[in-house]
Enzyme design. Structure first.
Site, short mmCIF file in Angstrom:
data_model
loop_
_atom_site.label_atom_id
_atom_site.label_comp_id
_atom_site.label_asym_id
_atom_site.label_seq_id
_atom_site.Cartn_x
_atom_site.Cartn_y
_atom_site.Cartn_z
N HIS A 16 41.19 31.28 34.49
CA HIS A 16 42.52 31.65 34.48
C HIS A 16 43.46 30.55 33.57
O HIS A 16 44.22 30.86 32.97
CB HIS A 16 43.08 31.52 35.95
CG HIS A 16 42.48 32.17 36.95
ND1 HIS A 16 41.90 31.92 37.82
CD2 HIS A 16 42.61 33.82 36.90
CE1 HIS A 16 41.63 33.01 38.67
NE2 HIS A 16 41.97 34.22 38.13
N LYS A 40 42.67 40.84 50.89
CA LYS A 40 41.28 40.15 50.52
C LYS A 40 41.02 39.07 51.61
O LYS A 40 40.21 38.33 51.27
CB LYS A 40 41.10 40.03 49.14
CG LYS A 40 41.00 41.14 48.31
CD LYS A 40 40.76 40.49 46.81
CE LYS A 40 41.52 41.16 45.69
NZ LYS A 40 41.51 40.57 44.48
N ARG A 89 37.11 39.87 30.91
CA ARG A 89 36.05 39.19 30.80
C ARG A 89 34.74 39.85 30.31
O ARG A 89 34.14 39.50 29.26
CB ARG A 89 35.46 38.67 32.29
CG ARG A 89 36.49 37.44 32.74
CD ARG A 89 36.09 37.18 34.13
NE ARG A 89 36.44 38.53 34.92
CZ ARG A 89 36.47 38.58 36.51
NH1 ARG A 89 36.36 37.48 36.95
NH2 ARG A 89 36.69 39.53 36.93
N SER A 127 37.05 33.94 40.93
CA SER A 127 37.21 33.09 42.05
C SER A 127 36.17 33.54 43.31
O SER A 127 35.73 32.55 43.79
CB SER A 127 38.73 33.40 42.40
OG SER A 127 39.58 33.20 41.56
O1 PNS Z 1 43.55 38.80 40.29
P1 PNS Z 1 43.56 40.10 40.87
O2 PNS Z 1 43.12 40.00 42.33
O3 PNS Z 1 42.53 41.03 40.06
O4 PNS Z 1 45.05 40.63 40.66
C1 PNS Z 1 45.31 42.07 40.98
C2 PNS Z 1 46.96 42.08 40.98
C3 PNS Z 1 47.46 41.16 41.70
C4 PNS Z 1 47.23 42.13 39.56
C5 PNS Z 1 47.22 43.64 41.63
O5 PNS Z 1 46.37 43.92 42.77
C6 PNS Z 1 48.75 44.08 41.66
O6 PNS Z 1 49.31 44.08 40.75
N1 PNS Z 1 49.09 44.25 42.89
C7 PNS Z 1 50.56 44.59 43.28
C8 PNS Z 1 50.71 45.93 43.84
C9 PNS Z 1 50.90 47.00 42.53
O7 PNS Z 1 52.02 46.68 41.61
N2 PNS Z 1 49.83 48.02 42.53
C10 PNS Z 1 50.03 49.00 41.64
C11 PNS Z 1 49.77 48.45 40.41
S1 PNS Z 1 48.38 49.54 39.70
#
Ligand code: PNS
Length: 164
Positions: A16, A40, A89, A127
């Site tokens: 990150h 999660k 990645r 993570s």
């Molecule tokens: O690091 P991560 O856990 O893969 O991040 C995921 C994240 C936070 C980017 C994603 O879950 C998100 O944007 N959640 C917010 C809800 C939302 O907007 N959902 C629709 C997007 S497709």
């Protein structure tokens, strides 16, 4: 140009951090935003993760830390961001990232998702894997910032005390 780098950051890894460093050179402002309503069951609270991020990111003057609930595109609009930054990645990330990027484009066509390739030195870490390896006694030095390693150590010790 203002960009949002969203994620769970539970905890922040050097993967990150590398992306944030590079992103901070591309955008005028980069907002690292932690998802609040995370199903999660995170190891660290949003407040702890905010502190951890601030500890390592205060050296970048155009990077700030925030958190959000609800839709990412709404958060981006509220922060006047026009870019969502995400890291890839391996090819296995692509499908999920493509789905999210296309959904976000549909929800907020004015906001562009920009992908950056993870640094090859960190392309195998996540993570989740950091937490797993650390909890099983594996060495994670060099994969997370030292302050994060200390926090993981403290959290593991308090968990062990809780069960003894
Ligand atoms: O690091 P991560 O856990 O893969 O991040 C995921 C994240 C936070 C980017 C994603 O879950 C998100 O944007 N959640 C917010 C809800 C939302 O907007 N959902 C629709 C997007 S497709």
């Amino acid at each position: 140009m203002i960009a949002i780098y969203p994620g769970s950051f539970d905890p922040i890894t050097n993967g990150h951090l590398d992306l944030i460093q590079r992103g901070s050179r591309m955008f005028d402002r980069l907002i690292v935003s932690i998802l609040r309503n995370d199903a999660k069951e995170p190891l660290f609270s949003v407040e702890e993760r905010t502190e951890m991020l601030r500890e390592v990111l205060h050296v970048y003057p155009n990077v700030e830390v925030d958190s959000f609930d609800g839709l990412l595109v709404d958060h981006a609009a509220a922060r006047s961001a026009t870019v969502l930054l995400r890291g890839i990645r391996a090819i296995s990330d692509y499908e999920y990232e493509l789905q999210m990027a296309l959904m976000n484009r549909r929800l907020g066509p004015q906001i562009e998702t920009v992908f950056m390739m993870a640094h090859e030195a960190y392309s195998f870490i996540s993570s989740r894997l950091i937490k797993e390896v650390f909890s099983l006694g594996g060495n994670i030095t060099g994969l997370v910032p030292p302050s994060v390693e200390s926090r993981l150590q403290a959290r593991l010790q308090s968990k062990l005390k809780g069960v003894s």
